[in-house]
Design an enzyme around this catalytic site. Structure first.
Site, short mmCIF file in Angstrom:
data_model
loop_
_atom_site.label_atom_id
_atom_site.label_comp_id
_atom_site.label_asym_id
_atom_site.label_seq_id
_atom_site.Cartn_x
_atom_site.Cartn_y
_atom_site.Cartn_z
CE LYS A 508 12.41 -9.64 -21.81
NZ LYS A 508 12.01 -11.02 -21.41
CB THR A 556 19.97 2.28 -18.23
OG1 THR A 556 20.36 3.32 -19.14
CG2 THR A 556 18.45 2.22 -18.16
CD GLU A 607 27.11 15.37 -6.72
OE1 GLU A 607 28.23 14.85 -6.90
OE2 GLU A 607 26.93 16.58 -6.49
CB VAL A 610 31.70 11.42 -9.60
CG1 VAL A 610 33.04 11.30 -8.89
CG2 VAL A 610 31.90 12.03 -10.99
CB ALA A 612 26.83 6.45 -5.28
CG LEU A 614 29.93 9.77 -1.45
CD1 LEU A 614 31.38 9.36 -1.62
CD2 LEU A 614 29.61 10.01 0.01
N GLY A 665 29.07 -9.24 -5.01
CA GLY A 665 28.41 -8.36 -5.96
C GLY A 665 29.06 -7.01 -6.12
CG ASP A 679 32.98 2.69 -13.20
OD1 ASP A 679 32.10 3.13 -13.95
OD2 ASP A 679 32.93 2.78 -11.95
CE LYS A 683 32.33 5.77 -10.43
NZ LYS A 683 32.37 5.00 -9.16
#
Length: 821
Positions: A508, A556, A607, A610, A612, A614, A665, A679, A683
């Protein structure tokens, strides 16, 4: 004998005058021999010029301006002088100002103010200030005597910018000082002709007065007292980390002045230079600070460059044509025509081909210069031997200056590397054979960025300042901010990196602070001081700040933000992002972004797309760069799918495991986003492209594991109802795999030989690397020519805010190292 000069800012108010008198009292008390030159009170010279113009225009308001002028000086007398002296000084000042009022009345009547008249009018500024300060010095116990410089400095009658007659001036100075032993308080800026007409010495006139007096007395030193701590390495309004240059040579000071340093003005140095009189530049408001010492001797500084200076508005003109090659006298005619018009050239550069000559001049005379030069070369232009003069405007000249650059290799390389890595295009280059300075012409919009980049490269090589613009402060963004805050001291001390977040947004609001947002309370600042978010405006503001070493962070999953990536990279701003939308979108977009980044020489890093935190893409890139050939890439690329199938054993409910994953989660709000393989496809697509395959999303085949009824369910609750109906099916799959000593894994596979990219559920035995996976770990297996028998394996947490933020953080540090080298 020392000659001290105090400028307008030092005598701006009675309080400041009291401060400088305390400085002079120390000189007197320790027995120093000195004389003092004063400028007019700050703003007074402009006020006198304004009065004259108003009077010449028939504007009665000159009288109001005069009354303010007169009252300001009377107020100063009452603040600085007491007792009987006050009445005497006030009366003398009133008499002097009456003469000024009479002169202005005459100007008003005849509606004309000649340069001769203007010189006489503006002389009242220095005459008034010096007369008052001399009286205040006497009251402080300093034996001071007022000296009207018109008595000793003789000039020609070139009013407004008179030339000094040194042969007549120096004997008058020596005689006056020999006959008057008091501390002489001298009016700066003014002189007189042989027949007594008042003249002024032009820009920097009061400094010039001090140098003339010093040369006439063979003084031991000159001290120029101003409102800054000496000559700085750069303009502090443009380079906030500028600092004082302790020692420099006359030549360096002349170059700094020519290229815009405001503390000193080149002509003021000439008399001092000729007599080898050293100068000190000191700060009235910080009198104990050493300031800058200027002499003929070069300093033994560790820095090859003494300072960086600039001229912020220039026009560049180019004379070119095939008819110039090998023709003698072209340059003489060019610059001779400019000299006839009184046009001063700032910078000249010519290629060895003799095809063109480029020069920089003030922009206000560019059209005049073009007309003059084209008139000179009218014949050649008509015959097509020379082209009409080309004008480029909105440019700045930046110069690095230093005697220590001489014979030291690599200075130019460091300069152009610093500019290039910050996206600053150099339009023209000039360097003299003395190697005292290297000058470049750049776009005016890039001036401040270029100066900061150069200042960091030559003076702050131990510390690099990174400017981050962060979009997205959710789980990943907020974790990254905390990681940066906690690691800031270590990075500055051990890696020489100072990271500042200067732009920040949530969904916002957006917040900017060029000095760096306080990371200890960024949430409060964003909430209380943030303005309404507009992504186009955020990008525009980021570009407008034009800071060196800028990095854009997109934390994001937005499909909108990547639309700005090309523009951002095109502005020479690096990007690091965990957002997969740009790199997994259309292949043409992927190629275009990579090409823009390469063309602009800025990193575009992803990086974390794919694995995180790693090192997946980096490992793949290293394999390819080192000449290895990729045969196959296999991976469990989803932490969600890894968790589900690592915990799904025979006799367990598949739908229950999925529910547990959602509760913890691990899944998206709608688990179908994970179970459907979208997803993972993104990748795998990114890895395929990094491996050199021009694949689109439609080229990746996904073998769905979900029953059609579950896939088509209208909502999440209905999805779980349908999934429960299929529990028996999944339990049978798990049982069959277990019976064969295998485990179920959702595997993404890329086969380079067939260019096939697939995603599906497979059963693997204990010999396969994926068999031993546990928790929510990801694993990527590279089979290559070198790693054929035993593939290269990368394994670890492939999801989570902490590891993803750490991956982005690592890329920020990597970009900083690249930009800083």
């Amino acid at each position: 004998m020392k000659v001290l000069k105090f400028g307008g800012s030092s005598v701006g108010t009675p309080e400041r005058i009291k401060g400088l008198i305390s400085i002079l009292k120390k000189y007197h008390d320790r027995g120093d021999q000195f004389t003092v030159v004063f400028s007019a009170f700050s703003g007074v010279t402009d006020s006198l010029l304004d009065m004259s113009r108003r009077a010449a225009a028939g504007d009665e308001s000159w009288r109001d301006a005069f009354e303010k002028f007169a009252q300001r000086h009377q107020d100063a007398i009452f603040a600085l002088v007491g007792g009987q002296d006050r009445y005497h000084i006030a009366t003398e000042m009133e008499r002097s100002h009456t003469s000024l009022a009479n002169m202005l009345s005459g100007v008003f009547l005849v509606r004309e103010a000649s340069p001769r008249t203007m010189d006489y009018v503006v002389s009242f500024g220095e005459r008034s200030s010096s007369f008052i300060i001399a009286a205040a010095m006497r009251q402080a116990g300093i034996p001071a005597s007022f000296l009207d410089a018109r008595k000793v400095i003789k000039t020609n009658d070139n009013f407004v910018n008179a030339k000094v007659d040194f042969a007549a001036t120096y004997p008058l100075i020596a005689k006056h000082y020999a006959e008057n032993k008091e501390v002489q308080v001298v009016t700066g800026f003014i002189g007189s002709t042989a027949d007594g007409l008042t003249t002024t010495l032009g820009r920097g006139g009061s400094d010039y007065t001090a140098a003339i007096i010093a040369a006439g007395l063979d003084a031991a030193s000159i001290e120029i007292w101003t409102d800054v701590d000496g000559v700085l390495t750069a303009d502090p309004r443009k380079v906030r980390k500028a600092f004082t240059i302790p020692r420099m040579t006359y030549a360096e000071a002349m170059e700094m002045s020519h290229f815009g340093a405001k503390v000193i003005y080149p002509p003021t140095l000439q008399p001092a230079l000729q007599k080898r009189i050293p100068l000190y530049i000191k700060n009235t408001f910080n009198p104990d600070f050493e300031g800058t010492y200027i002499s003929e001797k070069s300093s033994q500084s560790e820095h090859p460059v003494s300072g960086i200076s600039s001229i912020n508005k220039v026009a560049m003109l180019t004379l070119q044509g095939g008819g110039m090659f090998g023709v003698p006298g072209i340059a003489g005619r060019l610059f001779g025509s400019l000299a006839k018009s009184g046009i001063s050239v700032i910078l000249i550069t010519q290629g060895s081909s003799e095809h063109s000559i480029t020069f920089a001049i003030p922009p206000e005379v560019a059209k005049k210069a073009k007309q003059q030069v084209e008139a000179e070369f009218e014949y050649e232009i008509e015959k097509g031997l020379v082209e009409p003069l080309k004008i480029e405007e909105n440019l700045s000249v930046i110069a690095i200056i230093g005697e220590n650059m001489r014979y030291r290799p690599g200075i130019s390389g460091r300069m152009f590397q610093a500019l290039g890595k910050n996206g600053v295009n150099v339009v023209a280059i000039a360097q003299g054979s003395s190697e005292l300075n290297i000058s470049v012409v750049v776009a005016a919009a890039d001036e401040a960025k270029a100066m900061n980049a150069l200042h960091e490269a030559f003076f702050l090589s131990d510390t690099k300042e990174l400017h981050l613009f962060m979009v997205g402060v959710g789980l990943i963004g907020s974790t990254l901010i905390e990681q940066i805050r906690e690691q800031a001291a270590f990075l500055k001390e051990k890696r020489g990196l100072e990271i500042k977040i200067v732009g920040l947004t949530n969904s916002k609001q957006m917040l900017f602070d060029e000095d760096g947002i306080d990371l200890a309370n960024w949430k409060e600042l964003l909430s209380e001081k943030g303005e309404k978010l507009s992504l186009p405006q955020f990008v525009e503001r980021m570009q407008g700040l034009n800071l060196s070493k800028s990095i854009f962070l997109d934390n994001t999953a937005s499909a909108e933000l990547p639309q700005f990536y090309e523009e951002i990279l095109g502005s020479s701003i690096s990007i690091s992002t965990p957002n997969k939308q740009a790199t997994s979108g259309p292949f043409e977009q992927y190629q275009r972004l990579k090409a823009v980044a390469a063309r602009r020489g800025v990193p575009f890093l992803y990086e974390t797309n794919v694995g995180a935190g790693l090192p997946v893409i980096g490992t793949l890139e290293d394999l390819i760069t080192s000449g290895d050939r990729i045969l196959k890439i296999e991976g469990v690329l989803s932490g969600t799918m890894s968790f589900i199938f690592n915990n799904f054993k025979p006799g367990q409910s598949f739908s229950a495991i999925v529910r547990e994953a959602k509760r913890l989660g691990y899944t998206e709000p709608d688990p179908r986003d994970d179970l459907g393989g979208a997803d993972v496809r993104r990748k795998l697509l990114i890895l395929a492209r990094e491996a050199g395959l021009p694949l689109e999303a439609s080229d990746v085949r996904i073998k769905s594991i979900l029953p059609q009824a579950a896939q088509d369910a209208p909502n999440v609750d209905a999805f779980f109802e349908e999934l429960e109906k299929a529990d028996a099916h999944f339990e049978q799959m798990a049982a069959d795999a277990a019976a064969e000593g295998k485990a179920l894994r959702m595997i993404a596979s890329l086969d380079k030989a067939s260019n096939e990219a697939t995603i599906g559920l497979r059963a693997v035995d204990a010999s396969h690397p994926f068999y031993s996976l546990s928790g929510s770990d990801n694993m990527i297996v590279f089979t290559t020519e070198r790693y054929k028998e035993r593939p290269l394996v990368v394994r670890g947490p492939g999801a989570g805010a902490a590891v993803t933020a750490a991956g982005v953080f690592a890329e920020v540090v990597r970009i900083g190292s690249y930009l800083g080298n």
